[in-house]
Design a protein around this motif. Structure first.
Motif, PDB file in Angstrom:
ATOM      1  N   GLY A  42       0.817  -1.211   0.000  1.00  0.00           N
ATOM      2  CA  GLY A  42       0.000   0.000   0.000  1.00  0.00           C
ATOM      3  C   GLY A  42       0.848   1.258   0.000  1.00  0.00           C
ATOM      4  O   GLY A  42       0.472   2.274  -0.609  1.00  0.00           O
ATOM      5  N   LEU A  43       2.014   1.205   0.674  1.00  0.00           N
ATOM      6  CA  LEU A  43       2.915   2.347   0.648  1.00  0.00           C
ATOM      7  C   LEU A  43       3.447   2.568  -0.761  1.00  0.00           C
ATOM      8  O   LEU A  43       3.626   3.710  -1.206  1.00  0.00           O
TER       9      LEU A  43
ATOM     10  N   GLY B 181       1.152  -7.713 -10.826  1.00  0.00           N
ATOM     11  CA  GLY B 181      -0.096  -7.098 -11.258  1.00  0.00           C
ATOM     12  C   GLY B 181      -0.168  -5.615 -10.939  1.00  0.00           C
ATOM     13  O   GLY B 181      -0.587  -4.805 -11.787  1.00  0.00           O
ATOM     14  N   LEU B 182       0.227  -5.219  -9.736  1.00  0.00           N
ATOM     15  CA  LEU B 182       0.171  -3.804  -9.375  1.00  0.00           C
ATOM     16  C   LEU B 182       1.126  -2.979 -10.223  1.00  0.00           C
ATOM     17  O   LEU B 182       0.778  -1.906 -10.723  1.00  0.00           O
TER      18      LEU B 182
ATOM     19  N   LEU C 196       8.558   2.016  -7.623  1.00  0.00           N
ATOM     20  CA  LEU C 196       8.045   2.311  -6.283  1.00  0.00           C
ATOM     21  C   LEU C 196       7.145   1.189  -5.783  1.00  0.00           C
ATOM     22  O   LEU C 196       7.163   0.832  -4.597  1.00  0.00           O
ATOM     23  N   VAL C 197       6.338   0.622  -6.681  1.00  0.00           N
ATOM     24  CA  VAL C 197       5.490  -0.503  -6.287  1.00  0.00           C
ATOM     25  C   VAL C 197       6.344  -1.718  -5.962  1.00  0.00           C
ATOM     26  O   VAL C 197       6.153  -2.389  -4.943  1.00  0.00           O
ATOM     27  N   PHE C 198       7.324  -2.000  -6.817  1.00  0.00           N
ATOM     28  CA  PHE C 198       8.168  -3.176  -6.613  1.00  0.00           C
ATOM     29  C   PHE C 198       9.015  -3.059  -5.343  1.00  0.00           C
ATOM     30  O   PHE C 198       9.143  -4.017  -4.578  1.00  0.00           O
ATOM     31  N   ILE C 199       9.609  -1.894  -5.112  1.00  0.00           N
ATOM     32  CA  ILE C 199      10.514  -1.745  -3.971  1.00  0.00           C
ATOM     33  C   ILE C 199       9.772  -1.847  -2.653  1.00  0.00           C
ATOM     34  O   ILE C 199      10.360  -2.212  -1.621  1.00  0.00           O
ATOM     35  N   SER C 200       8.465  -1.566  -2.647  1.00  0.00           N
ATOM     36  CA  SER C 200       7.707  -1.662  -1.403  1.00  0.00           C
ATOM     37  C   SER C 200       7.623  -3.101  -0.910  1.00  0.00           C
ATOM     38  O   SER C 200       7.397  -3.341   0.281  1.00  0.00           O
ATOM     39  N   PHE C 201       7.807  -4.083  -1.803  1.00  0.00           N
ATOM     40  CA  PHE C 201       7.744  -5.480  -1.409  1.00  0.00           C
ATOM     41  C   PHE C 201       9.044  -5.955  -0.749  1.00  0.00           C
ATOM     42  O   PHE C 201       9.070  -7.035  -0.176  1.00  0.00           O
ATOM     43  N   VAL C 202      10.099  -5.165  -0.833  1.00  0.00           N
ATOM     44  CA  VAL C 202      11.373  -5.562  -0.237  1.00  0.00           C
ATOM     45  C   VAL C 202      11.289  -5.551   1.281  1.00  0.00           C
ATOM     46  O   VAL C 202      12.065  -6.234   1.964  1.00  0.00           O
TER      47      VAL C 202
ATOM     48  N   GLU D  59      13.384 -10.786  -2.902  1.00  0.00           N
ATOM     49  CA  GLU D  59      14.243 -10.942  -4.080  1.00  0.00           C
ATOM     50  C   GLU D  59      13.531 -10.484  -5.347  1.00  0.00           C
ATOM     51  O   GLU D  59      14.117  -9.795  -6.192  1.00  0.00           O
ATOM     52  N   SER D  60      12.261 -10.862  -5.480  1.00  0.00           N
ATOM     53  CA  SER D  60      11.506 -10.478  -6.676  1.00  0.00           C
ATOM     54  C   SER D  60      11.327  -8.961  -6.733  1.00  0.00           C
ATOM     55  O   SER D  60      11.501  -8.343  -7.796  1.00  0.00           O
ATOM     56  N   GLY D  61      10.972  -8.359  -5.601  1.00  0.00           N
ATOM     57  CA  GLY D  61      10.763  -6.918  -5.587  1.00  0.00           C
ATOM     58  C   GLY D  61      12.018  -6.143  -5.911  1.00  0.00           C
ATOM     59  O   GLY D  61      12.001  -5.215  -6.738  1.00  0.00           O
TER      60      GLY D  61
END
Length: 732
Positions: free
Chosen positions: A160-161, A219-220, A629-635, A644-646
């Motif tokens: 969400g961030l 997806g996001l 920004l969406v991907f890095i939030s999963f880290v 790793e994926s993010g």
């Protein structure tokens, strides 16, 4: 209709539940054969084997106060459904299950079915009963695949961030609240639908648990990205004076067509994981493709509906005021991006060298890449499997968390002697902490099997353990079975994971070649060029190497302290490579198709490159920043695979959009000039013609026209200037 579908699949998935299965099955591997032999046993080793680990503080586990709490608990565990046998450390058979210091012990629980055949409720009930006796000086945890099914999914609240950060970038880029809301709503609704579809899919095929996080992650990011391209073109048409319906039609015919092509290409790249031939990856490929398809369909159907609903409010207040006063406000033409493009194309060699140095510096760690399955020691401290791992490592050594099993038939004396010789040699092996004497068990078919349990000194993820597995198969077992008909196989969870990593590594060349070849052919058809697809493939390979280099530095070497150190999961390179190739195709088509359009107008490759980058640089950078920004939030999640994926996709997207598309592609195109557009005459006649951007540009060679040669370098003085082509009216 979208809201109805979202509600339907969500209700359906919640009603029937989800059934994710992490099956690392390899039909022809040594460890699979060992497992099949164990399943033939009639002595209680046919299903999943768990360990209930307990530790006493201040008193030994043999103390009556501890034993009086453990034995009733084990009796209750033995009464649970599907529990076949329970070997207590207080029984003669379990004497070796007490640590030398006497503070840690474990009970072995064997089920009559595999871990994935138990329901989540049954697995949770087992862990609940096993840990119910803890308290005070007694700690209890459970180790094994059944316990692993009870672990909570990664906390994705931080995503969400990422969406909030993406919303701020959209608001800053467009200056309109509704322009920000439309891509966000499109992504949320499409991803929610994809989650429900994948949840239902788990009842039809084996889908790994990590697929749910990958669906949200991919997806996001892709959903916001695709919506951004359509909204940008729609806004440009409105500002240009088009009516709302005509602007929607133009956006669909241009950016919508690009989204369709990009989405299909990403899915094709992701489905390339099927070439590896492992069902675990098949589930990831299908679920991730569903996520991309849902976002693509949403960009083509849901997004136009939202744009129609919000109307002209999609523009900022100042632009709407200018339109009301009948003054057409021209959107910025990207002068800064054009100036940057002129700098790059003025000295293309230096620009290429600088870009390659950046990529090369990030690539260096990739030469230390080691693929493997990290053990439970890298899980969250609150996980019961992590707590059991820590107690076993403390009491017995790290190797006790992942024992090996040497299995073979014992129907003859020579087969039993072979197992005994293996045990005798392993007793003094420098990498073996404990080798249990062979246990002979009857099989359901009337024969016998023998099993030697081997506890390595190193942890399951350690390179020394992989070396021990190889030594058993290549040296110890061949010496013991030489001159006999005996056959012995190395099994156990650690051996399965080692075989799984090796199988993927062996099949990586086929997978990489397939994805690169498909991407190359698609770009040849789109751009009717050989050089552009070739350079795109090389640049994507370089970007992939840099992405994996960053992963090695962070997760294998431990830079920045984001996560514990360990090998990279073997399926991570496969998924990330497929995702990178698919996502980079989006930017490649968006940029080069605009350059191609300018080239047909101007006939000058450098000018076409400058104007193409000026027109697309802002959008590409904004899209990459939003996706990153969406991907890095999963880290920040606790799950290593999601981290790793993010991080990998963040590095790949930023590197692709900033270094490759903004610097490397313009520099290389400037160096090659007219050769960028060369295509053999026979190929030009055979290949179909695609107009991805819907602009009407599809260069056709006349009967007496020779295509430019592959080494006709750009020369401003000699390059011909064809007549500008008139665009037909798409708006009306």
């Amino acid at each position: 209709m979208w809201l109805a579908v979202l509600a339907g699949v969500t209700f359906g998935a919640q009603s029937v539940g989800v059934d994710f299965r992490d099956i690392l099955a390899l039909p022809t591997s040594d460890s699979t054969t060992a497992q099949e032999l164990l399943q033939e046993s009639a002595g209680g080793v046919s299903g999943a084997t768990e360990r209930v680990v307990f530790e006493a503080t201040g008193v030994p586990v043999s103390d009556q106060s501890v034993q009086g709490r453990i034995e009733p608990m084990l009796a209750e565990v033995a009464a649970l459904p599907h529990v076949e046998t329970v070997v207590s450390p207080y029984s003669p058979q379990g004497a070796a299950q007490v640590s030398p210091q006497g503070q840690v012990a474990f009970a072995t629980v064997t089920f009559d079915v595999k871990a994935d055949d138990l329901t989540i409720e049954e697995a949770k009930r087992f862990v609940e009963v096993a840990t119910g006796a803890q308290g005070g000086v007694l700690r209890i945890a459970v180790d094994g695949a059944v316990a692993g099914r009870t672990l909570a999914p990664p906390d994705l609240d931080d995503a969400g961030l990422g969406l909030l950060a993406a919303a701020l970038v959209l608001l800053f880029t467009f200056g309109s609240l509704f322009s920000m809301l439309v891509p966000i709503l499109t992504a949320i609704i499409s991803v929610g639908t994809a989650i429900g579809v994948v949840g239902l899919l788990t009842h039809l095929m084996d889908v790994p648990t990590v697929s749910q996080e990958i669906v949200v992650l991919l997806g996001l990011g892709v959903g916001v990205d695709y919506a951004l391209f359509v909204v940008t073109r729609y806004r440009q048409a409105l500002v240009g004076g088009a009516r709302q319906e005509d602007a929607l039609g133009l956006a669909a015919a241009t950016s919508g067509r690009s989204v369709l092509f990009a989405g299909v290409t990403v899915c094709v790249s992701l489905l390339g994981q099927f070439t590896v031939g492992i069902s675990f990856l098949d589930g990831i490929a299908i679920s991730s493709s569903i996520a991309v398809l849902m976002t693509m369909f949403a960009a083509l159907t849901l997004l136009p509906a939202l744009l129609k609903l919000f109307g002209i409010r999609i523009l900022s207040a100042s632009v709407r005021r200018d339109l009301t006063l009948r003054h057409r406000k021209v959107l910025p033409e990207g002068r800064r991006w054009g100036a940057l493009a002129r700098v790059v194309t003025r000295k293309p060699v230096w620009s290429t060298v600088v870009a390659l140095l950046i990529i090369g510096a990030l690539t260096v760690p990739v030469f230390s890449l080691r693929l493997g399955i990290p053990d439970a020691g890298l899980q969250a401290p609150t996980a019961t499997t992590r707590q059991a791992y820590d107690m076993l490592a403390k009491g017995f050594g790290p190797g006790f968390t992942g024992p090996l099993v040497v299995v073979g038939r014992a129907d003859s004396d020579e087969e039993r002697r072979a197992a005994e010789e293996v045990h005798a040699e392993l007793v003094g092996h420098p990498d073996v902490a404990l080798a249990v004497p062979p246990v002979v068990s009857p099989t359901k078919g009337g024969g016998q099997i023998t099993a030697v349990v081997v506890y390595p000194k190193a942890s399951p993820q350690d390179e020394a353990t992989d070396a021990l597995v190889d030594s058993l198969r290549a040296e110890v077992i061949p010496r013991a079975t030489d001159g006999t008909n005996a056959q012995l196989y190395v099994g156990g969870s650690t051996a399965v994971q080692s075989d799984f990593a090796r199988a993927i590594t062996d099949r990586l060349p086929l997978f990489l070649g397939t994805v690169v070849a498909i991407s190359f052919l698609l770009l040849v058809v789109v751009f009717r060029s050989v050089l552009i697809p070739l350079t795109a493939a090389v640049m994507n390979l370089l970007a992939a190497a840099a992405m994996f280099g960053v992963l090695v530095a962070v997760f294998q070497w431990g830079w920045f302290g984001i996560a514990g150190t360990g090998p990279i999961e073997p399926y991570i390179p496969v998924f990330l490579f497929a995702g990178l190739f698919g996502l980079s195709m989006d930017y490649e088509v968006f940029l080069v198709s605009r350059i191609q359009e300018e080239y047909h107008r101007r006939g000058d490759t450098v000018e076409a490159t400058v104007n193409g980058l000026a027109a697309t640089g802002r959008t590409i950078t904004a899209a990459a920043l939003i996706m990153a920004l969406v991907f890095i939030s999963f880290v920040t999640t606790g799950d290593r695979v999601v981290q790793e994926s993010g991080l990998g996709l963040t590095v790949a997207v930023l590197l692709d959009a900033v270094v490759i598309r903004i610097a490397l592609v313009p520099a290389i195109m400037a160096m090659f000039g007219k050769a960028n557009w060369w295509l053999p005459r026979w190929a030009g006649r055979v290949l179909p013609r695609l107009d991805v951007e819907g602009t009407g540009h599809s260069h056709r060679l006349e009967d007496d026209e020779e295509p430019p040669g592959p080494f006709d370098w750009f020369s401003p003085a000699t390059e011909e200037q064809p007549e500008p082509k008139q665009l037909t009216g798409q708006v009306g």
